[in-house]
Design a protein around this motif. Structure first.
Motif, PDB file in Angstrom:
ATOM      1  N   THR A 197       0.831  -1.205   0.000  1.00 31.51           N
ATOM      2  CA  THR A 197       0.000   0.000   0.000  1.00 31.51           C
ATOM      3  C   THR A 197       0.862   1.251   0.000  1.00 31.51           C
ATOM      4  O   THR A 197       0.587   2.223  -0.718  1.00 31.51           O
ATOM      5  CB  THR A 197      -0.932  -0.002   1.223  1.00 31.51           C
ATOM      6  N   GLN A 200       2.299   1.640  -3.465  1.00 33.55           N
ATOM      7  CA  GLN A 200       1.280   2.105  -4.410  1.00 33.55           C
ATOM      8  C   GLN A 200       1.054   3.597  -4.285  1.00 33.55           C
ATOM      9  O   GLN A 200       1.002   4.317  -5.290  1.00 33.55           O
ATOM     10  CB  GLN A 200      -0.038   1.376  -4.155  1.00 33.55           C
ATOM     11  N   ARG A 204       1.795   6.340  -7.236  1.00 35.93           N
ATOM     12  CA  ARG A 204       0.651   7.060  -7.792  1.00 35.93           C
ATOM     13  C   ARG A 204       0.778   8.567  -7.594  1.00 35.93           C
ATOM     14  O   ARG A 204       0.363   9.358  -8.454  1.00 35.93           O
ATOM     15  CB  ARG A 204      -0.644   6.536  -7.177  1.00 35.93           C
ATOM     16  N   SER A 262      -6.457   3.062   3.299  1.00 33.21           N
ATOM     17  CA  SER A 262      -6.574   2.223   2.106  1.00 33.21           C
ATOM     18  C   SER A 262      -7.825   2.577   1.320  1.00 33.21           C
ATOM     19  O   SER A 262      -7.821   2.587   0.082  1.00 33.21           O
ATOM     20  CB  SER A 262      -6.602   0.738   2.505  1.00 33.21           C
ATOM     21  N   ARG A 263      -8.897   2.878   2.038  1.00 29.52           N
ATOM     22  CA  ARG A 263     -10.141   3.245   1.352  1.00 29.52           C
ATOM     23  C   ARG A 263      -9.951   4.513   0.527  1.00 29.52           C
ATOM     24  O   ARG A 263     -10.370   4.588  -0.640  1.00 29.52           O
ATOM     25  CB  ARG A 263     -11.260   3.459   2.375  1.00 29.52           C
ATOM     26  N   HIS A 266      -7.843   3.970  -2.681  1.00 25.89           N
ATOM     27  CA  HIS A 266      -8.487   3.257  -3.782  1.00 25.89           C
ATOM     28  C   HIS A 266      -9.783   3.903  -4.252  1.00 25.89           C
ATOM     29  O   HIS A 266     -10.185   3.712  -5.402  1.00 25.89           O
ATOM     30  CB  HIS A 266      -8.758   1.812  -3.374  1.00 25.89           C
ATOM     31  N   GLN A 267     -10.447   4.689  -3.378  1.00 24.23           N
ATOM     32  CA  GLN A 267     -11.759   5.219  -3.739  1.00 24.23           C
ATOM     33  C   GLN A 267     -11.810   6.740  -3.855  1.00 24.23           C
ATOM     34  O   GLN A 267     -12.759   7.282  -4.428  1.00 24.23           O
ATOM     35  CB  GLN A 267     -12.803   4.757  -2.712  1.00 24.23           C
ATOM     36  N   PHE A 269      -8.782   8.885  -4.511  1.00 25.18           N
ATOM     37  CA  PHE A 269      -7.403   9.301  -4.737  1.00 25.18           C
ATOM     38  C   PHE A 269      -7.275  10.733  -5.249  1.00 25.18           C
ATOM     39  O   PHE A 269      -6.357  11.452  -4.827  1.00 25.18           O
ATOM     40  CB  PHE A 269      -6.715   8.327  -5.695  1.00 25.18           C
TER      41      PHE A 269
END
Length: 287
Positions: A197, A200, A204, A262-263, A266-267, A269
């Motif tokens: 994570t 990532q 990103r 994490s949410r 991914h949801q 960003f």
């Protein structure tokens, strides 16, 4: 009615060709359909007690490969111990000597290479697979950047390969398609990353145009304690707090601390990027 399980010792915990088991008299076609076995590919079965992981997928794919072939790329990285490199349902990447006579198909991604080159790249194992530095290069060339950097981070962080080994494999393949991409991935990789994570998010953010953050930068607070935010921009006094981290003292020391779960990664960003960009800009104006 389901077939009654029959478990010959010779097939216990094994991956095998169903036709071979029937020909050798170990199973009948009816017994092969029992709950004791799981069908992985055409004519390839396994003991149902085996873990459904990418290693199992690699073992199944290996049974249909020509002589001299090897598991490669993210699949090889998995066999080296990077468990997030690939899942059970993802295609197994393999290198086969040209001319291959084998094409990519569902669950199998075929790449060809000169036979003499493949012999030098393969390490012993079950199944045979490319060495860690080569697996890093293959992943960098074959996969999208976020996933490939996560894999290279882990290979470096666990001591499975080194910067020197990556530089060597990059130089040896500089004139091949994807050579420039591999060098970019290797430059962005960071062995200090502590989770996929974290990797990532770092990649990103860079792809979104933000300055590259420092991984686990040490920050000494008044009184002596040292904190290591997952990602930081020390010149701006901006840090990112991940789930499970507690960086409240940094705020009291003049740092801007942003929480990224994490949410949100991914949801949400785009909002994360805007918040960090604003924090960096404001920090620059204040300083």
């Amino acid at each position: 009615m389901a077939a009654h399980p029959h478990l010959p010792d010779a097939l216990a915990w094994q991956v095998f060709r169903g036709s071979d088991a029937v020909r050798q008299g170990l199973l009948t076609p009816y017994q092969l359909r029992s709950s004791a076995w799981v069908r992985l590919r055409h004519d390839i079965y396994a003991d149902a007690r085996l873990d459904r992981d990418h290693a199992l997928a690699c073992r199944a794919a290996a049974l249909q490969l020509p002589a001299g072939a090897a598991v490669a790329g993210p699949s090889a990285a998995y066999l080296h111990g990077v468990e997030h490199a690939a899942d059970f349902d993802q295609a197994v990447h393999v290198l086969v000597p040209a001319p291959a006579g084998l094409r990519s198909q569902r669950g199998l991604q075929v790449h060809t290479v000169a036979p003499e080159s493949l012999a030098r790249l393969t390490v012993k194992g079950t199944p045979p697979h490319t060495d860690a530095a080569r697996a890093a290069w293959e992943s960098a060339v074959w996969l999208e950047p976020v996933r490939s950097v996560c894999i290279v981070d882990a290979l470096l962080g666990r001591g499975l390969t080194t910067r020197a080994a990556l530089a060597e494999v990059a130089a040896a393949n500089d004139d091949r398609p994807g050579g420039r991409r591999a060098r970019w991935v290797f430059d962005l990789a960071d062995p200090a990353a502590q989770s996929p994570t974290e990797s990532q998010l770092r990649v990103r953010l860079v792809l979104a145009g933000l300055p590259r953050p420092v991984t686990h930068h040490p920050v000494r607070l008044p009184g002596g304690p040292v904190l290591h935010p997952g990602l930081a921009w020390p010149e701006h006094h901006v840090a990112v707090e991940f789930d499970g981290q507690r960086l409240y003292p940094l705020a009291g020391a003049g740092w801007r601390v942003l929480h990224v779960s994490s949410r949100r990664l991914h949801q949400d960003f785009p909002t994360v990027v805007r918040e960090i960009r604003t924090a960096l800009f404001d920090g620059g104006r204040r300083r």
